[in-house]
Design an enzyme around this catalytic site. Structure first.
Site, PDB file in Angstrom:
ATOM      1  N   CYS A 167       0.972  -1.178  -0.095  1.00 18.26           N
ATOM      2  CA  CYS A 167       0.035  -0.067   0.017  1.00 18.26           C
ATOM      3  C   CYS A 167       0.804   1.418  -0.110  1.00 18.26           C
ATOM      4  O   CYS A 167       0.522   2.097  -0.875  1.00 18.26           O
ATOM      5  CB  CYS A 167      -0.952  -0.089   1.033  1.00 18.26           C
ATOM      6  SG  CYS A 167      -0.570  -0.915   2.697  1.00 18.26           S
ATOM      7  N   ARG A 226       7.490 -10.578   5.623  1.00 20.86           N
ATOM      8  CA  ARG A 226       6.946 -10.580   6.755  1.00 20.86           C
ATOM      9  C   ARG A 226       7.501 -11.880   7.920  1.00 20.86           C
ATOM     10  O   ARG A 226       7.757 -12.683   7.370  1.00 20.86           O
ATOM     11  CB  ARG A 226       5.511 -10.694   6.968  1.00 20.86           C
ATOM     12  CG  ARG A 226       4.748  -9.510   6.159  1.00 20.86           C
ATOM     13  CD  ARG A 226       3.293  -9.792   6.119  1.00 20.86           C
ATOM     14  NE  ARG A 226       2.470  -8.855   5.188  1.00 20.86           N
ATOM     15  CZ  ARG A 226       1.231  -8.967   4.924  1.00 20.86           C
ATOM     16  NH1 ARG A 226       0.587  -9.769   5.783  1.00 20.86           N
ATOM     17  NH2 ARG A 226       0.545  -8.147   4.234  1.00 20.86           N
ATOM     18  N   GLN A 244       1.418 -11.106  -3.010  1.00 22.57           N
ATOM     19  CA  GLN A 244       0.162 -10.561  -2.791  1.00 22.57           C
ATOM     20  C   GLN A 244      -0.608 -10.071  -3.809  1.00 22.57           C
ATOM     21  O   GLN A 244      -0.157  -9.293  -4.750  1.00 22.57           O
ATOM     22  CB  GLN A 244       0.061  -9.579  -1.571  1.00 22.57           C
ATOM     23  CG  GLN A 244      -1.335  -9.411  -0.689  1.00 22.57           C
ATOM     24  CD  GLN A 244      -0.958  -8.627   0.501  1.00 22.57           C
ATOM     25  OE1 GLN A 244      -0.335  -7.530   0.516  1.00 22.57           O
ATOM     26  NE2 GLN A 244      -1.601  -9.041   1.556  1.00 22.57           N
ATOM     27  N   ASP A 269      -2.418  -7.616  -4.881  1.00 30.09           N
ATOM     28  CA  ASP A 269      -3.145  -6.558  -3.900  1.00 30.09           C
ATOM     29  C   ASP A 269      -3.614  -5.691  -5.080  1.00 30.09           C
ATOM     30  O   ASP A 269      -3.290  -5.695  -6.221  1.00 30.09           O
ATOM     31  CB  ASP A 269      -1.809  -5.843  -3.339  1.00 30.09           C
ATOM     32  CG  ASP A 269      -2.195  -5.418  -1.943  1.00 30.09           C
ATOM     33  OD1 ASP A 269      -3.154  -5.472  -1.499  1.00 30.09           O
ATOM     34  OD2 ASP A 269      -1.139  -5.085  -1.167  1.00 30.09           O
ATOM     35  N   HIS A 322      -5.294  -1.265  -4.960  1.00 34.71           N
ATOM     36  CA  HIS A 322      -5.940  -0.237  -4.174  1.00 34.71           C
ATOM     37  C   HIS A 322      -6.478   0.860  -5.177  1.00 34.71           C
ATOM     38  O   HIS A 322      -6.135   1.222  -6.011  1.00 34.71           O
ATOM     39  CB  HIS A 322      -4.537   0.646  -3.712  1.00 34.71           C
ATOM     40  CG  HIS A 322      -3.947  -0.103  -2.513  1.00 34.71           C
ATOM     41  ND1 HIS A 322      -2.920  -0.962  -2.927  1.00 34.71           N
ATOM     42  CD2 HIS A 322      -3.954  -0.230  -1.372  1.00 34.71           C
ATOM     43  CE1 HIS A 322      -2.492  -1.567  -1.711  1.00 34.71           C
ATOM     44  NE2 HIS A 322      -3.299  -1.053  -0.837  1.00 34.71           N
ATOM     45  N   LYS A 344     -12.410  -3.978   7.998  1.00 29.15           N
ATOM     46  CA  LYS A 344     -12.421  -4.632   6.784  1.00 29.15           C
ATOM     47  C   LYS A 344     -13.340  -5.561   6.541  1.00 29.15           C
ATOM     48  O   LYS A 344     -13.940  -6.354   7.474  1.00 29.15           O
ATOM     49  CB  LYS A 344     -11.023  -5.250   6.435  1.00 29.15           C
ATOM     50  CG  LYS A 344     -10.485  -6.289   7.787  1.00 29.15           C
ATOM     51  CD  LYS A 344      -9.064  -6.983   7.591  1.00 29.15           C
ATOM     52  CE  LYS A 344      -8.866  -7.707   8.833  1.00 29.15           C
ATOM     53  NZ  LYS A 344      -7.696  -8.528   8.443  1.00 29.15           N
ATOM     54  N   HIS A 352      -8.297  -1.014  -0.028  1.00 27.70           N
ATOM     55  CA  HIS A 352      -7.227  -2.019  -0.125  1.00 27.70           C
ATOM     56  C   HIS A 352      -8.104  -3.311  -0.462  1.00 27.70           C
ATOM     57  O   HIS A 352      -9.257  -3.630   0.122  1.00 27.70           O
ATOM     58  CB  HIS A 352      -6.662  -2.374   1.057  1.00 27.70           C
ATOM     59  CG  HIS A 352      -6.028  -1.065   1.846  1.00 27.70           C
ATOM     60  ND1 HIS A 352      -4.316  -0.892   1.810  1.00 27.70           N
ATOM     61  CD2 HIS A 352      -6.441   0.046   2.302  1.00 27.70           C
ATOM     62  CE1 HIS A 352      -4.303   0.447   2.343  1.00 27.70           C
ATOM     63  NE2 HIS A 352      -5.218   0.954   2.712  1.00 27.70           N
TER      64      HIS A 352
END
Length: 637
Positions: free
Chosen positions: A336, A365, A383, A385, A387, A466, A512
């Site tokens: 992000c 991570r 990921q 991902d 946005h 979320k 997200h």
């Protein structure tokens, strides 16, 4: 005798003599309820069945067909295990803790011998004897001094440590059954005879109280069920899960590997990368149609960025850092912040919004080594991902579009899914008003779409609430994959703006979104869901050609080239092996189509087609086979 008022779950109130037990109350309702009762709930707290009532109370009878009843049942089975171990191995055994876990229980113990799987049968036999003895299980309150004296006499350093750490106001209780007793807050079944079906599953090492600096105890895992049929069904499920274990199948099918040189970081082998690539391309096509623009952000970025985003304060312990030219950089744990910088790179008008960035972004991570689990829990993963930068009036429609996109993807794999709304965690940033607005927006979307959902209090991201999507696999296990997160915080942190209709600067809202979630985790789930037998569109090798003798190789190579030109992933097994051996090997490798070429096929210009799970489908021309398999691929079967 004094009377008390007892309130039942339906609101009914009855009067009883003070001192009546919960078991007696169950009997006053019906003989069958008394027979089924294993515990009670007094003012919302689970208590033993023989607990006397001295004052007015709200009461519920707990039976084995409830989660509370099952927990009491399994807790008592843990004590049954401990008593059997003490009988077999003597007073030198010291017991740590024996909690209930999902589908069973475990007990940590300091025992003078190293237990092996073969010892579990001997312990089970002793447990069966104790069940037949039908020993009453009773609670005894003791003072702190008495508890310390009892466990000091036993030289039980584990229990003495637990007692020492109890708060001053704690009520200390022992539970006794026959010659055995244990420090425990309970509650428990009325007697050992209530226990009907159990099995000890495994032995493992475990640090005392989960701390690496403490001694290693032996942990015995078990499962317990009210009926043998329930336990048999569970054990069958466990065996099926073992067969489908993605770590086992991933190795057998040549999909991925791990190395001590990079713990928790998977290496994709050619077949595994084919699966990943197909998943990416499928998602990429859908996102292009939904007006997403694909971007790529750096893996390594300066600590300034992570302080600005809030990750430094809320996520630092999970991140990896490196020093570059006297500056601190971090491997990104999330995509992000990079997308915030991409948005900020240009001016935007209200007419431009929504702006949707997608990225198959590799993130890192830190996970403790003990938590790593094949592809399901890794230290680096990709990921999927995205946005979306939206105006406030676009929030609800954009979330609905995201849900529709996630629904399309999950339907292709045959996944049913459930939805949860995760609310503000303790470690969060932003005002109460913004959080309330964000949570209400997500609730409204789910209610407008008439989607049932559960609320997970405090399970949101530190920057916003979320919607989480949990898919259900072929073994009815639930996995959290997709997510949609509503974020008012990062636009503030990064001072993101757009020019509104009034020619003034306004703040966008960020959504997200992930669909697969972690690509690695999703692949692990798919391997187990399909038991390694991927659908034709996704499988690494869609067809394997097999010649019966060397003279058929030239024709087989011609067929291979034609299939490749048609976009089919095909291999030729031209080894000097018997055709039966080649077919069996292809079946073990779960290849959908086995194409046999012999004298007749070469003469007729055909293929002998065998289908995974079906068998012989007869002869086909090459063109007919191409048409058949292309149709399956296009229909994503």
């Amino acid at each position: 005798m004094a009377q008390i008022n007892v309130t039942f779950p339906d609101g009914a109130v009855r009067q009883y003599d003070a001192g009546i037990t919960i078991e007696e109350i169950a009997g006053s309702i019906s003989a069958s309820l008394k027979k089924k009762a294993v515990a009670g709930k007094k003012d919302g707290k689970v208590v033993d069945l023989y607990t006397p009532l001295e004052d007015d109370a709200a009461i519920e009878i707990v039976t084995l067909d409830t989660p509370d009843g099952l927990e009491v049942y399994r807790h008592s089975t843990a004590h049954l295990l401990a008593q059997a171990v003490r009988r077999i191995y003597g007073s030198e055994v010291k017991f740590g803790i024996g909690p209930v876990i999902e589908d069973g229980f475990y007990y940590d113990m300091d025992i003078p011998v190293a237990l092996s799987p073969e010892d579990l049968g001997k312990i089970e036999a002793e447990m069966e004897k104790i069940v037949k003895e039908d020993l009453p299980i009773r609670r005894r309150v003791v003072s702190r001094d008495e508890a310390i004296r009892i466990f000091s006499d036993l030289n039980d350093h584990l229990k003495l440590e637990l007692i020492r750490d109890l708060p001053d106001e704690a009520t200390i209780t022992l539970y006794e059954q026959g010659e055995f007793f244990d420090l425990c807050r309970g509650p428990h079944l009325p007697s050992t005879g209530f226990i009907k079906a159990f099995k000890l599953m495994s032995v493992a090492g475990a640090y005392w109280r989960g701390k690496a600096e403490n001694q290693v105890l032996q942990r015995v895992y078990g499962t317990a069920w009210p009926k043998k049929a329930d336990m048999d069904e569970y054990l069958h499920f466990i065996e099926e899960a073992k067969k489908r274990d993605h770590r086992k199948l991933g190795k057998e099918l040549g999909l991925f590997m791990f190395s001590e040189e990079a713990p928790g970081m998977p290496f994709y082998l050619p077949y595994g990368f084919t699966v990943r690539n197909e998943l990416e391309q499928f998602s990429r096509r859908l996102q292009q149609l939904a007006q997403y623009t694909e971007v790529r952000s750096p893996f390594l970025m300066n600590e300034r960025l992570w302080k600005e985003s809030g990750h430094w304060d809320h996520y630092k312990e999970n991140m990896y850092f490196s020093e570059v030219e006297h500056a601190t950089y971090a491997l990104k744990p999330m995509n992000c912040p990079g997308h915030m910088l991409i948005y900020k790179n240009a001016m935007h008008s209200y007419r431009d919004l929504p702006i949707r960035y997608s990225e198959f972004g590799q993130v890192h991570r830190h996970e403790y080594s003990g938590a790593l689990n094949g592809m399901l829990r890794v230290r680096t993963f990709c990921q999927d991902d995205a946005h979306a930068f939206v105006r406030p009036d676009q929030i609800e429609n954009e979330i609905k579009s995201m849900i529709q996109l996630i629904d399309k993807i999950y339907n292709v794999f045959g996944f049913e899914y459930s939805v949860a709304l995760s609310t503000r965690p303790e470690d969060s940033m932003g005002s109460d008003e913004l959080w309330e607005t964000a949570e209400n927006s997500l609730k409204k979307v789910l209610e407008d779409l008439e989607m049932p959902y559960e609320i997970k209090e405090g399970d949101g991201a530190f920057y916003g609430p979320k919607i989480d999507f949990q898919i259900t696999d072929a073994l009815k296990r639930r996995h959290q994959c997709g997510t949609i997160q509503l974020d008012f915080q990062m636009p503030e942190k990064f001072d993101l703006t757009y020019i509104g209709q009034d020619n003034e600067k306004h703040r966008p809202v960020v959504l997200h979104r992930a669909m697969y979630g972690s690509m690695e985790r999703f692949i692990g789930i798919l391997i187990e869901h399909y038991a390694g037998a991927f659908p034709v569109w996704l499988t690494p090798v869609q067809a394997r050609l097999m010649n019966i003798s060397e003279v058929h190789i030239p024709y087989a190579e011609q067929v291979k080239e034609k299939l490749q030109q048609a976009g089919i992933r095909v291999e030729l097994d031209a080894r000097n092996e018997k055709i039966g051996y080649k077919i069996r090997e292809a079946q073990v490798q779960k290849i959908p189509y086995m194409l046999v070429i012999g004298e007749k096929e070469m003469a007729d210009g055909t293929l002998s087609v065998r289908r995974r799970g079906v068998g012989d489908e007869g002869a086909m021309t090459v063109d007919a086979f191409v048409e058949k398999i292309r149709a399956e691929i296009n229909e994503m079967k």
